[in-house]
Design a protein around this motif. Structure first.
Motif, PDB file in Angstrom:
ATOM      1  N   GLY A 160       0.798  -1.221   0.000  1.00 42.24           N
ATOM      2  CA  GLY A 160       0.000   0.000   0.000  1.00 42.24           C
ATOM      3  C   GLY A 160       0.828   1.266   0.000  1.00 42.24           C
ATOM      4  N   SER A 161       0.132   2.392  -0.112  1.00 43.90           N
ATOM      5  CA  SER A 161       0.771   3.701  -0.081  1.00 43.90           C
ATOM      6  C   SER A 161       0.940   4.160   1.356  1.00 43.90           C
ATOM      7  CB  SER A 161      -0.085   4.718  -0.830  1.00 43.90           C
ATOM      8  OG  SER A 161      -1.329   4.905  -0.165  1.00 43.90           O
ATOM      9  N   GLU A 162       1.689   5.240   1.551  1.00 41.30           N
ATOM     10  CA  GLU A 162       1.857   5.791   2.895  1.00 41.30           C
ATOM     11  C   GLU A 162       0.513   6.261   3.456  1.00 41.30           C
ATOM     12  OE1 GLU A 162       3.425   6.779   6.428  1.00 41.30           O
ATOM     13  OE2 GLU A 162       4.294   5.571   4.817  1.00 41.30           O
ATOM     14  N   MET A 163      -0.310   6.856   2.601  1.00 43.25           N
ATOM     15  CA  MET A 163      -1.634   7.300   3.036  1.00 43.25           C
ATOM     16  C   MET A 163      -2.483   6.099   3.468  1.00 43.25           C
ATOM     17  SD  MET A 163      -4.503   9.447   0.913  1.00 43.25           S
ATOM     18  CE  MET A 163      -3.211  10.501   0.265  1.00 43.25           C
ATOM     19  N   GLU A 164      -2.365   5.009   2.734  1.00 46.04           N
ATOM     20  CA  GLU A 164      -3.127   3.817   3.057  1.00 46.04           C
ATOM     21  C   GLU A 164      -2.663   3.217   4.387  1.00 46.04           C
ATOM     22  OE1 GLU A 164      -5.056   0.274   0.381  1.00 46.04           O
ATOM     23  OE2 GLU A 164      -2.974   0.811   0.007  1.00 46.04           O
ATOM     24  N   ARG A 165      -1.340   3.228   4.616  1.00 50.88           N
ATOM     25  CA  ARG A 165      -0.824   2.717   5.883  1.00 50.88           C
ATOM     26  C   ARG A 165      -1.301   3.571   7.052  1.00 50.88           C
ATOM     27  NH1 ARG A 165       3.467   1.131   2.498  1.00 50.88           N
ATOM     28  NH2 ARG A 165       4.514   3.150   2.609  1.00 50.88           N
ATOM     29  N   ALA A 166      -1.396   4.878   6.845  1.00 51.97           N
ATOM     30  CA  ALA A 166      -1.924   5.757   7.896  1.00 51.97           C
ATOM     31  C   ALA A 166      -3.380   5.405   8.196  1.00 51.97           C
ATOM     32  CB  ALA A 166      -1.795   7.213   7.482  1.00 51.97           C
ATOM     33  N   ALA A 167      -4.163   5.152   7.153  1.00 47.39           N
ATOM     34  CA  ALA A 167      -5.567   4.758   7.336  1.00 47.39           C
ATOM     35  C   ALA A 167      -5.665   3.394   8.018  1.00 47.39           C
ATOM     36  CB  ALA A 167      -6.287   4.733   5.986  1.00 47.39           C
ATOM     37  N   MET A 168      -4.743   2.493   7.673  1.00 45.97           N
ATOM     38  CA  MET A 168      -4.705   1.184   8.333  1.00 45.97           C
ATOM     39  C   MET A 168      -4.450   1.346   9.830  1.00 45.97           C
ATOM     40  SD  MET A 168      -2.469  -1.118   5.635  1.00 45.97           S
ATOM     41  CE  MET A 168      -2.586  -2.650   6.608  1.00 45.97           C
ATOM     42  N   MET A 169      -3.514   2.215  10.163  1.00 48.18           N
ATOM     43  CA  MET A 169      -3.190   2.434  11.576  1.00 48.18           C
ATOM     44  C   MET A 169      -4.396   2.983  12.323  1.00 48.18           C
ATOM     45  SD  MET A 169      -0.824   2.123  13.844  1.00 48.18           S
ATOM     46  CE  MET A 169       0.667   1.929  12.864  1.00 48.18           C
ATOM     47  N   ASP A 170      -5.098   3.930  11.719  1.00 49.34           N
ATOM     48  CA  ASP A 170      -6.293   4.494  12.351  1.00 49.34           C
ATOM     49  C   ASP A 170      -7.349   3.412  12.591  1.00 49.34           C
ATOM     50  OD1 ASP A 170      -5.242   7.016  12.469  1.00 49.34           O
ATOM     51  OD2 ASP A 170      -6.293   7.767  10.700  1.00 49.34           O
ATOM     52  N   ALA A 171      -7.593   2.595  11.562  1.00 50.00           N
ATOM     53  CA  ALA A 171      -8.611   1.546  11.670  1.00 50.00           C
ATOM     54  C   ALA A 171      -8.232   0.515  12.724  1.00 50.00           C
ATOM     55  CB  ALA A 171      -8.809   0.869  10.311  1.00 50.00           C
ATOM     56  N   PHE A 172      -6.955   0.161  12.772  1.00 54.74           N
ATOM     57  CA  PHE A 172      -6.470  -0.832  13.740  1.00 54.74           C
ATOM     58  C   PHE A 172      -6.624  -0.315  15.169  1.00 54.74           C
ATOM     59  CE2 PHE A 172      -2.998  -2.599  16.333  1.00 54.74           C
ATOM     60  CZ  PHE A 172      -3.227  -3.956  16.174  1.00 54.74           C
ATOM     61  N   ILE A 173      -6.191   0.917  15.402  1.00 53.41           N
ATOM     62  CA  ILE A 173      -6.275   1.499  16.742  1.00 53.41           C
ATOM     63  C   ILE A 173      -7.730   1.597  17.193  1.00 53.41           C
ATOM     64  CG2 ILE A 173      -5.878   3.595  18.088  1.00 53.41           C
ATOM     65  CD1 ILE A 173      -3.347   4.027  16.419  1.00 53.41           C
ATOM     66  N   GLN A 174      -8.588   2.003  16.276  1.00 49.45           N
ATOM     67  CA  GLN A 174     -10.019   2.103  16.609  1.00 49.45           C
ATOM     68  C   GLN A 174     -10.565   0.745  17.030  1.00 49.45           C
ATOM     69  OE1 GLN A 174     -11.618   4.856  16.995  1.00 49.45           O
ATOM     70  NE2 GLN A 174     -13.447   5.056  15.756  1.00 49.45           N
ATOM     71  N   SER A 175     -10.239  -0.297  16.283  1.00 50.79           N
ATOM     72  CA  SER A 175     -10.733  -1.628  16.622  1.00 50.79           C
ATOM     73  C   SER A 175     -10.134  -2.135  17.930  1.00 50.79           C
ATOM     74  CB  SER A 175     -10.418  -2.610  15.488  1.00 50.79           C
ATOM     75  OG  SER A 175     -11.193  -2.335  14.341  1.00 50.79           O
ATOM     76  N   CYS A 176      -8.866  -1.809  18.190  1.00 54.46           N
ATOM     77  CA  CYS A 176      -8.244  -2.193  19.465  1.00 54.46           C
ATOM     78  C   CYS A 176      -9.013  -1.587  20.635  1.00 54.46           C
ATOM     79  CB  CYS A 176      -6.785  -1.734  19.515  1.00 54.46           C
ATOM     80  SG  CYS A 176      -5.634  -2.734  18.559  1.00 54.46           S
ATOM     81  N   ARG A 177      -9.400  -0.335  20.489  1.00 49.46           N
ATOM     82  CA  ARG A 177     -10.149   0.331  21.563  1.00 49.46           C
ATOM     83  C   ARG A 177     -11.522  -0.306  21.755  1.00 49.46           C
ATOM     84  NH1 ARG A 177      -8.572   6.613  19.986  1.00 49.46           N
ATOM     85  NH2 ARG A 177      -6.404   6.492  20.653  1.00 49.46           N
ATOM     86  N   TYR A 178     -12.130  -0.718  20.659  1.00 50.73           N
ATOM     87  CA  TYR A 178     -13.407  -1.400  20.779  1.00 50.73           C
ATOM     88  C   TYR A 178     -13.254  -2.763  21.446  1.00 50.73           C
ATOM     89  CZ  TYR A 178     -16.264   1.922  18.180  1.00 50.73           C
ATOM     90  OH  TYR A 178     -16.961   3.035  17.804  1.00 50.73           O
ATOM     91  N   GLU A 179     -12.124  -3.440  21.222  1.00 50.13           N
ATOM     92  CA  GLU A 179     -11.896  -4.713  21.899  1.00 50.13           C
ATOM     93  C   GLU A 179     -11.888  -4.503  23.415  1.00 50.13           C
ATOM     94  OE1 GLU A 179     -11.366  -8.052  20.969  1.00 50.13           O
ATOM     95  OE2 GLU A 179     -12.255  -7.377  19.088  1.00 50.13           O
ATOM     96  N   THR A 180     -11.192  -3.464  23.859  1.00 51.55           N
ATOM     97  CA  THR A 180     -11.180  -3.149  25.285  1.00 51.55           C
ATOM     98  C   THR A 180     -12.586  -2.849  25.784  1.00 51.55           C
ATOM     99  OG1 THR A 180      -8.961  -2.186  25.053  1.00 51.55           O
ATOM    100  CG2 THR A 180     -10.185  -1.640  27.044  1.00 51.55           C
ATOM    101  N   ALA A 181     -13.310  -2.025  25.038  1.00 50.91           N
ATOM    102  CA  ALA A 181     -14.672  -1.664  25.439  1.00 50.91           C
ATOM    103  C   ALA A 181     -15.583  -2.886  25.481  1.00 50.91           C
ATOM    104  CB  ALA A 181     -15.226  -0.626  24.466  1.00 50.91           C
ATOM    105  N   PHE A 182     -15.373  -3.818  24.551  1.00 50.99           N
ATOM    106  CA  PHE A 182     -16.219  -5.020  24.488  1.00 50.99           C
ATOM    107  C   PHE A 182     -16.040  -5.868  25.745  1.00 50.99           C
ATOM    108  CE2 PHE A 182     -17.754  -9.103  22.987  1.00 50.99           C
ATOM    109  CZ  PHE A 182     -18.823  -8.756  22.175  1.00 50.99           C
ATOM    110  N   PHE A 183     -14.785  -6.023  26.193  1.00 52.04           N
ATOM    111  CA  PHE A 183     -14.528  -6.799  27.403  1.00 52.04           C
ATOM    112  C   PHE A 183     -15.051  -6.086  28.655  1.00 52.04           C
ATOM    113  CE2 PHE A 183     -10.964  -8.948  25.002  1.00 52.04           C
ATOM    114  CZ  PHE A 183     -11.477 -10.231  25.106  1.00 52.04           C
ATOM    115  N   ASP A 184     -15.148  -4.772  28.593  1.00 52.44           N
ATOM    116  CA  ASP A 184     -15.600  -4.018  29.755  1.00 52.44           C
ATOM    117  C   ASP A 184     -17.112  -3.818  29.770  1.00 52.44           C
ATOM    118  OD1 ASP A 184     -14.987  -2.678  32.152  1.00 52.44           O
ATOM    119  OD2 ASP A 184     -15.028  -0.728  31.165  1.00 52.44           O
ATOM    120  N   ALA A 185     -17.766  -4.091  28.646  1.00 55.50           N
ATOM    121  CA  ALA A 185     -19.203  -3.822  28.533  1.00 55.50           C
ATOM    122  C   ALA A 185     -20.055  -4.558  29.571  1.00 55.50           C
ATOM    123  CB  ALA A 185     -19.681  -4.160  27.119  1.00 55.50           C
TER     124      ALA A 185
END
Length: 515
Positions: free
Chosen positions: A478-503
């Motif tokens: 991918g491109s650098e822009m795509e990798r930045a978008a990948m990082m955003d999507a990954f971090i967002q999902s990681c935070r949801y994983e934490t929230a899911f276990f705490d729900a």
């Protein structure tokens, strides 16, 4: 994606406050050697995924050895540059660097007051790394009049002291105290930088005493890089922060990303072999590193670390490990997991449809089918004997909405990044829980013994490794822009994983009837 009712607790599904490619204007002086000023700013903006623009305030004759001469063009011409840009292009962020004299500062202040950019980062360039003075003493008062218009001020320690009219801080606590007083005086956020202090670590801290941050002082430390290549470090960091902030909208997150990038730029700076004095940092080091197999996955894993630490500290995980988790919380978790897997299977199917190779197409299609099978098994073997609501919880809805939105608009690489935490974090948490269960002697009377045994599934571990490898390969392609978008999507999902276990702690009810 609209905000969910859960955002009051975990504001994770709020829309990105900025742009995928923020348009960032640097107002600064020119460095013909390319390491600082406008040249460093444009490199930093591009390296962090932005579109860079420049209005030149001063021309310098300098190199890595020092500044030889400074020429300040008519301030009226600077204003013409600024007006030409803002009359045609929407500016998402502004970084202000070297200004030279009072008339230039006055023009910039007037333009900022008129245009009101969403993000303004002011690097009060007064003294170069080499020790050369870059702001006339007569202009210091005018510079202070510009400070209230900045969202973030990024002085080095000598500049911080000059702005306060005090001696330079020689230890970190004194520097933080100066930063607090400067922030209180002008009502904005100050980045206190520890680059001039001795020691093996290099601390940086965001300071704001007016409640604009999650706490008054947010400190982020990192290793100190022993290198003579520090030319343009301040310029590079401030323009990087402006770029990331326009994209992320959170100063703490922006500093973490920019500081990590700058650490790599300093560490690899020797490879450039530029100049005989203080050489420049390597702005595009990450583009070379991104081509190495495993490098992007390693970066993702580093980003996942704080979420894993949070997950291990959750009452749900601790109770699951000890066997003392209230049954209502476990039932809620199982019911939400079944609902989540139904949505997750659709996103996995979308990944299969986007996949570029037959191997990847088959892998994601199989994973999608397995999700539905696991969902059915949960209902058949676990939920059929337990009381649990079948209504979709707010966390589950937010997480699935995030994944579906990503799969609808994101590239194959970005979809994989969003998918990955459900594999990787779940596998890691499961491995730790199962290991603790075994270390405790695998007690048969453990309330959740049968569930913990499922975490020892080697097939899932192998599938996780494959998912990681596919994601890493997609990042390389991918491109650098795509990798930045990948990082955003990954971090967002990681935070949801934490929230899911705490729900379950937040939403499981003491008595729940079948819905």
């Amino acid at each position: 994606m609209t905000a969910s009712p859960y955002s009051a607790v975990y504001p994770l599904d709020a829309p990105n406050p900025g742009r995928a490619t923020p348009r960032v204007l640097s107002i600064a002086g020119s460095d013909p050697s390319g390491g600082a000023g406008i040249q460093a700013d444009l490199k930093s903006i591009a390296a962090l995924g932005g579109y860079g623009m420049a209005a030149i305030t001063a021309l310098t004759a300098q190199n890595t050895m020092g500044v030889i001469a400074v020429h300040v063009p008519p301030a009226q011409f600077l204003r013409q540059q600024l007006d030409a840009i803002s009359s045609d292009i929407t500016i998402d962020a502004v970084k202000i660097g070297m200004l030279g004299d009072a008339t230039v500062i006055d023009e910039v202040r007037g333009w900022i007051e008129e245009v009101r950019p969403a993000v303004v980062v002011l690097d009060p360039v007064m003294v170069a790394t080499s020790g050369d003075r870059l702001l006339r003493e007569s202009a210091e008062k005018a510079l202070r009049s510009l400070l209230p218009l900045a969202d973030l001020i990024t002085p080095n320690l000598p500049e911080l002291a000059m702005l306060l009219g005090e001696p330079e801080a020689t230890e970190w606590e004194s520097a933080l105290d100066q930063g607090k007083r400067l922030a209180a005086e002008y009502g904005n956020t100050v980045l206190v930088k520890g680059g001039h202090l001795p020691g093996p670590v290099c601390p940086d801290a965001l300071v704001n005493t007016s409640g604009m941050l999650s706490r008054d002082v947010i400190e982020i430390t990192g290793p100190r890089v022993e290198t003579r290549n520090s030319h343009g470090t301040g310029c590079s960091l401030s323009s990087a922060l402006a770029t990331v902030q326009a994209r992320r909208g959170d100063w703490e997150v922006s500093l973490q990303e920019a500081k990590s990038w700058l650490l790599g730029a300093l560490t690899t700076s020797g490879a450039l072999e530029v100049g005989q004095g203080n050489g420049p940092v390597h702005h595009f080091h990450h583009l070379q590193q991104a081509s190495k197999p495993g490098a992007f996955a390693a970066t993702l894993w580093k980003e996942a670390g704080p979420e894993l630490e949070s997950i291990y500290g959750l009452p749900f995980i601790q109770g699951l490990q000890s066997g003392e988790l209230p049954e209502r919380d476990f039932n809620y978790y199982l019911a939400q997991d079944a609902i989540y897997l139904n949505g997750y299977s659709r996103v996995l199917a979308r990944a299969g449809a986007l996949a570029p190779t037959e191997e990847e197409q088959l892998f994601w299609a199989k994973a999608s089918q397995q999700c539905l099978e696991v969902e059915s098994e949960l209902h058949r073997n676990w939920l059929s004997t337990r009381e649990a609501s079948t209504a979709t919880g707010p966390v589950t809805k937010s997480y699935v909405d995030h994944l579906l939105a990503t799969s609808a608009s994101g590239s194959y690489a970005v979809v994989l990044a969003a998918i990955l935490p459900c594999y990787w974090l779940y596998a890691e948490v499961g491995r730790q829980l199962h290991a603790s269960y075994v270390d405790a002697g695998a007690p048969a009377d453990h309330a959740y013994a049968e569930w913990l045994k499922t975490y020892a599934d080697e097939d899932f571990a192998a599938a996780t490794r494959k998912a990681i490898n596919f994601t890493d390969a997609a990042a390389i392609a991918g491109s650098e822009m795509e990798r930045a978008a990948m990082m955003d999507a990954f971090i967002q999902s990681c935070r949801y994983e934490t929230a899911f276990f705490d729900a379950p702690r937040l939403f499981a009810q003491p008595s729940i009837g079948r819905g």
